[in-house]
Design an enzyme around this catalytic site. Structure first.
Site, PDB file in Angstrom:
ATOM      1  N   LYS A   1       0.838  -1.192   0.000  1.00 48.10           N
ATOM      2  CA  LYS A   1       0.000   0.000   0.000  1.00 48.10           C
ATOM      3  C   LYS A   1       0.878   1.248   0.000  1.00 48.10           C
ATOM      4  O   LYS A   1       1.959   1.262   0.583  1.00 48.10           O
ATOM      5  CB  LYS A   1      -0.902  -0.025   1.240  1.00 48.10           C
TER       6      LYS A   1
ATOM      7  N   SER B   1      -9.704   1.783   3.171  1.00 46.15           N
ATOM      8  CA  SER B   1      -8.809   2.602   2.391  1.00 46.15           C
ATOM      9  C   SER B   1      -7.784   1.803   1.593  1.00 46.15           C
ATOM     10  O   SER B   1      -7.097   2.347   0.736  1.00 46.15           O
ATOM     11  CB  SER B   1      -8.063   3.575   3.314  1.00 46.15           C
TER      12      SER B   1
ATOM     13  N   SER C   1     -10.019  -1.006   7.192  1.00 47.33           N
ATOM     14  CA  SER C   1      -9.428  -0.627   5.906  1.00 47.33           C
ATOM     15  C   SER C   1      -8.793  -1.766   5.121  1.00 47.33           C
ATOM     16  O   SER C   1      -8.418  -1.577   3.969  1.00 47.33           O
ATOM     17  CB  SER C   1      -8.385   0.476   6.107  1.00 47.33           C
TER      18      SER C   1
END
Length: 197
Positions: A78, A153, A177
């Protein structure tokens, strides 16, 4: 051509050990899949130029008989995870040119296990969101239906796995997330105990 859709980490490791394909061939297959699929789903913000060099190093270690749990397996991280010398923008324009001065422990542990860090995935800006529509660099699309959100996210990481271009990607989670985008994309997401990775 390697069929990524049927590949698991275990089967990939066995095939690499047996010499059915090389880490370079596996990584190139992932890179080719990203170049085709990511135009529509926008899971990746960057694919690292070092991916094939990392793969060649993995192939050397495999030939030497080194046995690491993720040796030769391409993985994504990420965009809020630091990887020394690489951009970590957290999906924000304010950090779009920030280069990490060190590598985060979770990413370092992947490297120690032999993983190939193939690229960084898109995310809600500063990990504040649950739809993955708030990245400065454009929204991530659900690979099953691009008219639907993938969740966030860590949506880019979930979509990278759900689209089949990598088998594993790291996300980050405070209150959903990882698990929420995994659920929306039909894959498995794990939130480990704090400090476990």
């Amino acid at each position: 051509m390697i069929d990524l859709s049927t590949l698991t980490i275990v089967s990939a490791r066995e095939a690499l050990k047996k010499g059915d394909f090389t880490a370079r061939e596996l990584t190139q297959t992932c890179l080719d899949a990203i170049s085709v699929k990511d135009k529509e789903i926008h899971a990746f913000l960057e694919v690292f130029n070092s991916a094939l060099t990392q793969a060649d190093e993995a192939d050397r270690k495999i030939k030497e008989g080194l046995d690491l749990p993720l040796l030769g397996i391409p993985m994504a991280i990420k965009d809020n995870m630091l990887y020394e010398g690489h951009i970590a923008s957290a999906g924000s324009k304010i950090l779009e040119k920030y280069k990490a001065t060190y590598t985060a422990t979770a990413v370092s542990n992947l490297e120690k296990a032999g993983a190939i860090i193939i690229g960084r995935t898109n995310m809600d800006e500063f990990a504040m969101g649950s739809s993955n529509e708030s990245s400065t660099f454009g929204p991530v699309k659900n690979p099953w239906n691009v008219g639907r959100v993938p969740g966030g996210s860590s949506g880019g990481s979930a979509v990278a796995v759900a689209s089949g271009v990598v088998r594993v990607s790291l996300g980050s989670e405070t209150g959903g997330s990882v698990r929420q985008p995994a659920s929306l994309c039909g894959i498995f997401g794990l939130k480990p105990t704090y400090g476990r990775i």
